[in-house]
Design an enzyme around this catalytic site. Structure first.
Site, PDB file in Angstrom:
ATOM      1  CG  ASP A  35      -2.056   0.961   1.143  1.00 54.50           C
ATOM      2  OD1 ASP A  35      -2.126   1.710   0.147  1.00 54.50           O
ATOM      3  OD2 ASP A  35      -2.904   0.974   2.053  1.00 54.50           O
ATOM      4  CG  ASP A  36      -0.007   4.949  -0.262  1.00 56.88           C
ATOM      5  OD1 ASP A  36      -0.796   4.552  -1.138  1.00 56.88           O
ATOM      6  OD2 ASP A  36      -0.265   5.908   0.496  1.00 56.88           O
ATOM      7  CB  CYS A  56      -5.686   2.608  -2.712  1.00 61.93           C
ATOM      8  SG  CYS A  56      -6.705   3.316  -1.450  1.00 61.93           S
ATOM      9  NE  ARG A 111      -6.005  -0.862  -2.224  1.00 54.50           N
ATOM     10  CZ  ARG A 111      -5.207  -1.513  -1.389  1.00 54.50           C
ATOM     11  NH1 ARG A 111      -5.480  -2.762  -1.049  1.00 54.50           N
ATOM     12  NH2 ARG A 111      -4.143  -0.917  -0.873  1.00 54.50           N
ATOM     13  CE  LYS A 134      -6.406   0.676   1.597  1.00 56.14           C
ATOM     14  NZ  LYS A 134      -5.382   1.734   1.425  1.00 56.14           N
ATOM     15  CG  HIS A 142      -9.996   1.448   0.269  1.00 59.04           C
ATOM     16  ND1 HIS A 142      -8.932   2.314   0.339  1.00 59.04           N
ATOM     17  CD2 HIS A 142     -11.099   2.192   0.578  1.00 59.04           C
ATOM     18  CE1 HIS A 142      -9.348   3.517   0.671  1.00 59.04           C
ATOM     19  NE2 HIS A 142     -10.668   3.461   0.820  1.00 59.04           N
ATOM     20  CB  SER A 181      -7.010   3.700   4.202  1.00 60.35           C
ATOM     21  OG  SER A 181      -6.749   3.476   2.841  1.00 60.35           O
ATOM     22  CG  HIS A 231      -1.640   4.058   3.564  1.00 57.67           C
ATOM     23  ND1 HIS A 231      -2.061   4.954   4.524  1.00 57.67           N
ATOM     24  CD2 HIS A 231      -2.325   4.378   2.434  1.00 57.67           C
ATOM     25  CE1 HIS A 231      -2.957   5.781   3.995  1.00 57.67           C
ATOM     26  NE2 HIS A 231      -3.129   5.454   2.724  1.00 57.67           N
ATOM     27  CG  ASP A 235      -2.222   0.941  -3.294  1.00 57.18           C
ATOM     28  OD1 ASP A 235      -1.021   1.273  -3.171  1.00 57.18           O
ATOM     29  OD2 ASP A 235      -3.109   1.353  -2.523  1.00 57.18           O
ATOM     30  CG  ASN A 236      -1.643   4.350  -4.813  1.00 54.25           C
ATOM     31  OD1 ASN A 236      -2.752   3.941  -4.465  1.00 54.25           O
ATOM     32  ND2 ASN A 236      -0.789   4.867  -3.941  1.00 54.25           N
ATOM     33  CE  LYS A 289      -2.604   7.645  -1.983  1.00 53.52           C
ATOM     34  NZ  LYS A 289      -2.726   7.127  -0.606  1.00 53.52           N
TER      35      LYS A 289
END
Length: 407
Positions: A32-33, A72, A76, A126, A128, A153, A230, A282-283, A303
């Site tokens: 994540d991130d 995100c 996803r 996660k 989301h 998140s 994240h 994810d990004n 991001k």
């Protein structure tokens, strides 16, 4: 080594029928991130990720791997469905705890396709992609047999404890909202969730799922979506103050440990060579948080933007003895994951390569009158519109990254 798509096509055509005696298991590990420059394998001087390094040594590295969104929820949705987020309606932005919408179950996912092929399916981590007023958007509606995780998140709830001891989290997050719930299947089993033990719980459950599936002699699909790294970063006692990169490094160490446990378990049950593993993010990184926000390496911005730093992410796929390790420079994106996995699962001789389509980049809040902000075809990328983001730091030396930099 640089491996071309033609070589991979030839390799799979000649050897795949002889190497696959059964359908492969599938594991997706989603950070994540995590930025393009965050891993030790990408050259970060203070990151320590020995287990991810171990994975990449047996993987086909994808240096031109792209998320389908700089935030995100849309990314996803794209990963699981193989569709652009604008096609599944996952925009603008991301889902918040109070939102009533979610990913429509009418869109098939990797999980639903594999369950049709008699796979056991489990999503841990996660989600989301929405909850719904009656849980109608939770993972069990999208092809997963079971779910364990926080449905959005962890910064969308009050943040009180992120590390062992009296020190507070680096961010209070949203103190006026309800605390983060931990779901098992469709039911809340804990609230608030304990962040200091969460990754350990996820990993323990993933190991148990792998071992149980093998005992049942069933193929499995594990989608393990970490909250790491994240913000606000967190970890248990084993990794607290153990890195040279502060809280971000501690969080990354705990993620790396989990990856190592997955690899060790596959070795112990003798399924490593019969398992496809995809590791990605994810990004891009939330560089507005500076030392606690990740690193995009040499890429522009991060991001929230359609510049490279926002959508180009770490990517590697491992399938020992079937997909040769090395580097594939071709563009590969989340659009390609679902069809590629199904081709491999079904024993297809098609290549492990991108579809050679031009790739469209949409902002976090697409607009009908503008369409995609950028397009990449082969080695060329053209920006139709450009926009910065506060997530890429309003004090960034590059003014194009600022939230005030619009189109």
């Amino acid at each position: 080594k640089c491996i071309t798509s033609k070589f991979i096509t030839l390799f799979i055509t000649l050897f795949l029928p002889h190497l696959i005696n059964s359908k492969p298991n599938v594991i997706i590990l989603l950070a994540d991130d995590l930025g393009y420059g965050d891993l030790s394998s990408s050259g970060h001087p203070t990151s320590r990720t020995p287990n991810i390094d171990r994975l990449i040594r047996s993987s086909l590295s994808l240096p031109s791997f792209y998320s389908l969104s700089p935030v995100c929820s849309p990314s996803r949705a794209a990963l699981l469905t193989g569709m652009y987020p604008v096609s599944t309606g996952i925009y603008p932005g991301v889902f918040s705890p109070g939102d009533l919408g979610g990913l429509d179950p009418k869109y098939p996912t990797i999980a639903s396709h594999l369950r049709e092929r008699n796979y056991l399916t489990y999503h841990i981590g996660k989600w989301h992609l929405g909850v719904g007023s009656k849980g109608q958007y939770l993972p069990l509606k999208h092809g997963f047999d079971h779910y364990l995780g926080v449905p959005y998140s962890h910064d969308m709830c009050p943040c009180s404890v992120c590390f062992p001891g009296p020190l507070p989290c680096h961010d209070k997050c949203r103190p006026d909202t309800v605390s983060c719930p931990l779901y098992r299947d469709n039911h809340i089993i804990a609230q608030p969730v304990d962040l200091t033990t969460l990754n350990h719980l996820y990993t323990k459950e993933a190991v148990k799922f792998i071992e149980t599936s093998v005992k049942k002699e069933k193929n499995f699909f594990l989608y393990l979506a970490y909250h790491h790294p994240h913000h606000p970063q967190f970890s248990g006692n084993k990794f607290f103050n153990q890195s040279s990169r502060g809280s971000f490094g501690d969080s990354l160490l705990e993620l790396d440990w989990s990856v190592g446990k997955i690899l060790d378990t596959l070795d112990q049950v003798n399924e490593r060579e019969n398992t496809i593993i995809l590791f990605t993010s994810d990004n891009g990184p939330s560089i507005a948080r500076h030392q606690r926000g990740g690193c995009a390496g040499l890429l522009k911005c991060g991001k929230g933007t359609t510049y490279e730093g926002g959508v180009r992410v770490p990517g590697m796929v491992s399938y020992p003895n079937v997909i040769p390790s090395g580097v594939m420079p071709d563009v590969f994106s989340m659009l390609d994951v679902l069809p590629t996995l199904l081709n491999l699962v079904d024993g297809s001789r098609k290549q492990m390569a991108s579809s050679n389509r031009c790739l469209l980049y949409f902002p976090d809040s697409p607009q009908l009158n503008k369409g995609p902000y950028a397009i990449r075809c082969g080695p060329y990328k053209a920006h139709v519109y450009t926009s910065g983001s506060s997530l890429s730091d309003d004090t960034n030396p590059d003014p194009a990254c600022h939230g005030s930099a619009k189109e």
